[in-house]
Design an enzyme around this catalytic site. Structure first.
Site, PDB file in Angstrom:
ATOM      1  N   GLU A 114       0.847  -1.196   0.000  1.00  0.00           N
ATOM      2  CA  GLU A 114       0.000   0.000   0.000  1.00  0.00           C
ATOM      3  C   GLU A 114       0.879   1.241   0.000  1.00  0.00           C
ATOM      4  O   GLU A 114       0.642   2.204  -0.720  1.00  0.00           O
ATOM      5  CB  GLU A 114      -0.901   0.022   1.241  1.00  0.00           C
ATOM      6  CG  GLU A 114      -1.797  -1.203   1.411  1.00  0.00           C
ATOM      7  CD  GLU A 114      -2.880  -1.299   0.355  1.00  0.00           C
ATOM      8  OE1 GLU A 114      -2.967  -0.414  -0.505  1.00  0.00           O
ATOM      9  OE2 GLU A 114      -3.652  -2.288   0.383  1.00  0.00           O
ATOM     10  N   GLU A 144      -4.200   4.946  -1.102  1.00  0.00           N
ATOM     11  CA  GLU A 144      -3.093   4.089  -0.671  1.00  0.00           C
ATOM     12  C   GLU A 144      -2.507   4.585   0.656  1.00  0.00           C
ATOM     13  O   GLU A 144      -1.995   3.787   1.444  1.00  0.00           O
ATOM     14  CB  GLU A 144      -2.023   3.967  -1.760  1.00  0.00           C
ATOM     15  CG  GLU A 144      -2.532   3.505  -3.144  1.00  0.00           C
ATOM     16  CD  GLU A 144      -3.205   2.121  -3.190  1.00  0.00           C
ATOM     17  OE1 GLU A 144      -3.420   1.522  -2.118  1.00  0.00           O
ATOM     18  OE2 GLU A 144      -3.523   1.662  -4.306  1.00  0.00           O
ATOM     19  N   HIS A 147      -4.908   3.008   2.997  1.00  0.00           N
ATOM     20  CA  HIS A 147      -4.671   1.584   3.197  1.00  0.00           C
ATOM     21  C   HIS A 147      -3.416   1.325   4.018  1.00  0.00           C
ATOM     22  O   HIS A 147      -3.353   0.376   4.796  1.00  0.00           O
ATOM     23  CB  HIS A 147      -4.581   0.865   1.850  1.00  0.00           C
ATOM     24  CG  HIS A 147      -5.802   1.067   0.999  1.00  0.00           C
ATOM     25  ND1 HIS A 147      -5.856   0.722  -0.326  1.00  0.00           N
ATOM     26  CD2 HIS A 147      -7.026   1.582   1.303  1.00  0.00           C
ATOM     27  CE1 HIS A 147      -7.050   1.010  -0.811  1.00  0.00           C
ATOM     28  NE2 HIS A 147      -7.777   1.549   0.155  1.00  0.00           N
ATOM     29  N   GLU A 209      -3.383  -5.426  -8.482  1.00  0.00           N
ATOM     30  CA  GLU A 209      -4.722  -5.132  -7.977  1.00  0.00           C
ATOM     31  C   GLU A 209      -5.811  -5.958  -8.649  1.00  0.00           C
ATOM     32  O   GLU A 209      -6.643  -6.567  -7.987  1.00  0.00           O
ATOM     33  CB  GLU A 209      -5.002  -3.631  -8.086  1.00  0.00           C
ATOM     34  CG  GLU A 209      -4.105  -2.878  -7.121  1.00  0.00           C
ATOM     35  CD  GLU A 209      -4.200  -1.377  -7.199  1.00  0.00           C
ATOM     36  OE1 GLU A 209      -4.070  -0.730  -6.156  1.00  0.00           O
ATOM     37  OE2 GLU A 209      -4.393  -0.834  -8.300  1.00  0.00           O
ATOM     38  N   GLU A 243     -10.730  -0.505  -4.064  1.00  0.00           N
ATOM     39  CA  GLU A 243      -9.933  -1.170  -5.098  1.00  0.00           C
ATOM     40  C   GLU A 243     -10.587  -1.154  -6.478  1.00  0.00           C
ATOM     41  O   GLU A 243      -9.899  -1.190  -7.492  1.00  0.00           O
ATOM     42  CB  GLU A 243      -9.600  -2.610  -4.702  1.00  0.00           C
ATOM     43  CG  GLU A 243      -8.616  -2.718  -3.532  1.00  0.00           C
ATOM     44  CD  GLU A 243      -7.273  -2.054  -3.814  1.00  0.00           C
ATOM     45  OE1 GLU A 243      -6.833  -2.035  -4.979  1.00  0.00           O
ATOM     46  OE2 GLU A 243      -6.671  -1.536  -2.867  1.00  0.00           O
ATOM     47  N   HIS A 246      -9.222   1.447  -8.347  1.00  0.00           N
ATOM     48  CA  HIS A 246      -7.831   1.220  -8.757  1.00  0.00           C
ATOM     49  C   HIS A 246      -7.747   0.316  -9.982  1.00  0.00           C
ATOM     50  O   HIS A 246      -6.938   0.524 -10.870  1.00  0.00           O
ATOM     51  CB  HIS A 246      -7.034   0.626  -7.595  1.00  0.00           C
ATOM     52  CG  HIS A 246      -7.086   1.490  -6.374  1.00  0.00           C
ATOM     53  ND1 HIS A 246      -6.457   1.168  -5.216  1.00  0.00           N
ATOM     54  CD2 HIS A 246      -7.695   2.681  -6.153  1.00  0.00           C
ATOM     55  CE1 HIS A 246      -6.696   2.118  -4.325  1.00  0.00           C
ATOM     56  NE2 HIS A 246      -7.441   3.042  -4.869  1.00  0.00           N
TER      57      HIS A 246
HETATM   58 FE   LIG Z   1      -4.481  -0.156  -1.686  1.00  0.00          FE
HETATM   59 FE   LIG Z   2      -4.983  -0.176  -4.470  1.00  0.00          FE
END
Ligand SMILES: [Fe+2]
Ligand SMILES: [Fe+2]
Lengths: 527, 392
Positions: A114, A144, A147, A209, A243, A246
């Site tokens: 992360e 991130e 996270h 991811e 996510e 992402h």
């Molecule tokens: Fe992440």
């Molecule tokens: Fe991510």
């Protein structure tokens, strides 16, 4: 200003709208694409062989404030659960000890991923030219950070409330000692941030991811809850909600370069390399954490892998990108073979090197051995038998003077480290596809365990020069290495790492290791 | 019982599973040190939650000062350039992990504040529009100044925002990286708030043009923002050293140009033109400015300027960078003076004496908070004179 215009403006102000109105995020976002301007030096600081299109759009249309609102709602829910009901029911002390140990590694290593993703998406924010595309990456930069903090929170929570704080409380200092760390850095750290910006995006978003996030973040919550851990699902499922954006970023990266000529030349090679890079570590490590790091089993790793990596990602996700010329990676077949045995091979080595960990490992029990044999026929003859031998020689008992590493040496099964992935392997005792290849360059020997990594190294050896742990520790005694890396508990002598999680078992100390007199050697030197 | 768990049974709630788990748990916790990151040096008396969650998240090798990891990078750029390296900046530090956001904001605290600001903005705008407050804004101020010149200022904020991308990638510490991303997000938030205000005005006033076309033309081709644009372009894309990007943007350009435009122009003058809307947004920007100031002063003054090994060197480098970026910023302000010819004059408010006083406040603040701490010698009167020469 002309009089007539002023008059008109004044009249307008009499006709103003008096309804209570506000401004929505999308009404602002729709102007975003026009926020940039052309100027001489307007180009990225990170070279890429691809050209990202100027008009690339993003799907989620967030602005800074709306992003914050959305995340803050999720945070309230998540931290509310952790601090309120889970604490009241003493949930951290209702987790199976084996899983308590696994979360030391999973949460901290994911934290590194992360964290590096912050820098990776910072680079992509710089590389993209379209403001919307930049905005998508920017949202991810912030996610991130979120996270990173969330993963830290898991270790923080387990340290404060749980049954064994050691390792949770200092993972950031002790994680670098053992054999799993450098490989983790390759996939989760340097693979995301060092290279062609698009290649990094492929590593992070298209593979890391889109492919491994499901097994990593979703499957882990199932294994966690089966083993009594409700903290991890609370946090990881909240991570997972970000996510989707992402993966969409990864998709947009491909869309943004699809019309570029370079894409037809390089994209599939970059994807194949990225897939192999990521799977080389994640396939064995995740399988090992789930199966060997739990008491209660959810499903065999090979099934999870086939469903999510092979079918969902290799089939559906990559299939969706087919219209942009993306093909399923050539290395997927070899990876599929790895998904069966590689994690069993790796656990054997990780257990043999247990004193270098920041967690306690446990040999499979009799009922687990049955489960392994049922799901991986042939397991007992290869691994189960050896574990019985180790256990009989007292590998769990500090008085035994026996480290399983000795078994590898006695039986002439040297452990090597793959230069490119930094993953350890034992070519003479493995069921996975590892084969030893040794190449010499600039007076130095390099070992490799597969053709894909070897190819990457052959074309760009200067990218993979990192020393491995055997080169680093060569000639040094094991207890010294552990002490230097702070691998001891707060009493100053008991190891954080242990070869069992039995509540009645004795704990090993630095002295117990020292009297064995284990000195590191570089296996490449004796070739 | 079987070790296979199916049907989504949970160890915490399934009595059979729970019994097996409880039987395996040690009677006493195995470790008494329960403080995560206990080994680190906190900024205050004890390690706070921000430090626990942020510090040492970066796997820094020990050859980058402050790092706990060892060895080389496992993958490098094509050609062998390292992932992160000391060469990415001319600044030197004995510990790149030393920086702290003075407000100790980790992600959750940061987004909580911004979420509150957004919710309040939404409620405020509804009340403002229902109140018919917009009727009191001077039409020239509204259509030309807010429509065009505030709109154009949004590009300055947007350009500065983008200067944080490579700094987010290249900087050498975890608390640094998080701070840089956050102060970067505040800048794009400013640009978006400017557009939000313009979109809002367009909803209330039928003739108001919310398009970014005219502001962009003003920014890219007009004379008022010429110096600003050239400086922003150089900070954003002409500069590679991540510390220089932060220093030029946050220690020179924004505290002078940004502060004058936001505080002394839009915020101060708006009330005189019956505009109570713009202050609502600019005050949020000013809050971000003060938070950013805390962060960048910590980076440059609290950490780098007094570094035990490199403090003197860093201070002299900051002086050199000030020499480089101050004249451009003064020039940007000089160009901006052209705006006073575009607005209806109000005696004592927009005349030369009032502008001079406003410049005095900005330059004195800058001298006190940014120049003096690094011993940078500056003749503010002379700088103000140069700026005023742009007044038409
Ligand atoms: Fe992440
Ligand atoms: Fe991510």
């Amino acid at each position: 200003m002309a009089i007539s215009l002023a008059t008109k403006a004044a009249t307008d102000s009499l006709e103003i709208n008096r309804a209570p109105v506000s401004v929505g995020a999308q009404e602002v976002h729709k102007w975003l694409q026009s926020f940039t301007w052309d100027f001489d030096k307007n180009r990225t600081k990170y070279s890429t062989k691809y050209k990202m299109a100027n008009d690339t759009k993003e799907q989620f249309k967030l602005i800074a404030k709306e992003y914050a609102r959305m995340e803050s709602v999720k945070d309230e829910r998540q931290f509310g659960s952790l601090q309120d009901v889970l604490t009241r029911v003493d949930a951290a002390n209702r987790v199976h000890p084996k899983w308590n140990e696994s979360m030391k590694v999973i949460s901290n290593f994911l934290e590194v991923g992360e964290y590096n993703a912050i820098a990776a998406t910072g680079m992509l924010w710089d590389s993209a030219t379209a403001p919307e595309q930049k905005n998508g990456y920017l949202g991810q930069v912030l996610d991130e950070i979120r996270h990173t903090n969330q993963c830290g929170y898991i270790n923080y929570y387990f340290a404060k409330q749980g049954q064994d704080a050691a390792g949770h409380n200092d993972a950031r200092r002790t994680r670098a000692i053992g054999p799993l760390w450098k490989g983790m850095k390759r996939v989760f750290s340097d693979g995301f941030i060092s290279g062609d910006a698009v290649e990094c995006s492929i590593n992070l978003q298209l593979v890391g991811e889109a492919c491994f996030t499901n097994p990593l973040i979703v499957a882990v919550t199932e294994w966690a809850s089966a083993n009594g851990d409700e903290m991890t699902p609370t946090v990881f499922l909240s991570i997972e909600t970000d996510e989707l954006r992402h993966m969409a970023n990864g998709y947009q990266t491909v869309v943004s370069i699809a019309n570029d000529e370079a894409a037809s030349k390089y994209l599939n090679t970059d994807l194949n390399n990225a897939f192999w890079t990521q799977q080389k570590y994640f396939t064995p490590v995740l399988g090992m954490m789930f199966e060997y790091g739990s008491h209660f089993k959810v499903e065999p790793w090979v099934k999870t892998w086939n469903r999510w990596v092979y079918e969902d990602w290799g089939g559906i996700w990559i299939g969706r990108l087919g219209k942009y010329g993306v093909e399923s990676p050539a290395s997927l077949r070899d990876a599929k073979k790895d998904a069966y045995w590689a994690h069993h091979d790796l656990f054997m080595i990780a257990y043999a090197l247990w004193p270098t960990g920041f967690f306690r490992l446990t040999l499979p029990t009799a009922e687990e051995a049955e489960w392994y044999e049922a799901n991986y026929p042939g397991w007992y003859d290869m691994y189960g038998k050896v574990y019985e031998e180790w256990r009989a020689r007292g590998c769990e008992d500090p008085n035994s003077g026996f480290l399983p590493l000795q078994w590898f040496i006695e039986n002439n099964h040297p452990i090597y480290i793959d230069r490119v992935s930094q993953v350890p392997f034992c070519p003479s005792y493995s069921k996975g596809a590892s084969t030893l290849r040794v190449l010499e360059f600039n007076g130095k020997k390099h070992s490799f365990s597969d053709q894909w990594g070897e190819r990457m190294w052959l074309s760009e050896p200067e990218r993979y020069e990192c020393q491995n742990i055997f080169e680093q520790y060569e000639g040094r005694e094991l207890s010294e290495v552990i002490a230097e890396g702070h691998g001891v508990r707060s009493d100053g002598f008991t190891l954080i790492a242990q070869p069992h999680t039995s509540k009645d078992g004795r704990l090993w100390t630095l002295d117990d290791i020292k009297k064995i007199g284990c000195v590191f050697a570089d296996p490449l030197k004796s070739l | 019982m079987s070790i296979v768990v199916s049907g989504g049974k949970r160890g915490l709630t399934d009595p059979k599973i729970a019994a097996v788990i409880l039987a395996a748990i040690p009677d006493q916790p195995l470790e008494t040190q329960r403080k995560m990151n206990y080994f680190m040096t906190p900024r205050g008396k004890r390690i706070n939650e921000y430090e626990t969650l942020c510090c040492y998240t970066q796997p820094t090798p020990d050859w980058i000062p402050g790092g706990l990891d060892w060895g080389d990078w496992t993958q490098k750029f094509h050609g062998g350039r390292p992932s992160w390296s000391n060469e990415s900046t001319e600044m030197h530090s004995s510990d790149w992990h030393k920086h702290r956001d003075p407000a100790f904001r980790w992600h959750a605290l940061y987004v909580k504040d911004k979420a509150e600001e957004w919710r309040y903005t939404d409620r405020f705008l509804k009340a403002y529009s229902a109140d018919g407050h917009v009727r009191s804004i001077d039409p020239i101020w509204r259509d030309e100044v807010l429509g065009d010149y505030l709109g154009a200022f949004g590009f300055s904020e947007y350009g500065l925002f983008n200067s944080h991308s490579s700094a987010t990638r290249d900087c050498l510490g975890d608390t640094l990286r998080m701070s840089i991303a956050m102060i970067g997000l505040d800048k794009v938030d400013n640009a978006q708030m400017i557009q939000a205000e313009r979109t809002f005005l367009a909803k209330l006033v039928p003739s108001f043009n919310e398009s970014t076309d005219v502001p962009k033309k003003e920014w890219t081709e007009g004379s008022i923002y010429k110096g600003a644009r050239e400086t922003v372009e150089e900070i954003w894309q002409g500069t590679y050293d991540w510390n220089e990007i932060l220093f030029s943007g946050h220690m020179i350009y924004d505290p002078l140009f940004g502060q004058f435009v936001r505080r002394e122009f839009f915020l101060r003058l708006s009330a005189y033109y019956g505009d109570n809307l713009t202050p609502f947004f600019i005050n949020q920007m000013q809050l971000y400015h003060s938070q950013t100031k805390g962060i960048t002063k910590d980076m440059f003054h609290t950490c780098l300027a007094v570094d035990e090994n490199f403090g003197d060197y860093n201070v002299s480098l900051m002086n050199m960078w000030s020499d480089k970026w101050l004249p451009r910023t003064v020039n940007a302000l000089k160009d901006f003076m052209g705006i006073f010819a575009k607005i209806p004059t109000i005696a004592g408010v927009t005349d030369k004496a009032a502008v001079e006083a406003a410049l005095g406040r900005v330059f004195e603040d800058w001298k006190r908070d940014y120049a003096d701490p690094i011993g940078y010698k500056v003749d503010t009167a002379a700088l103000i004179k140069t700026v005023l020469s742009g007044l038409k």
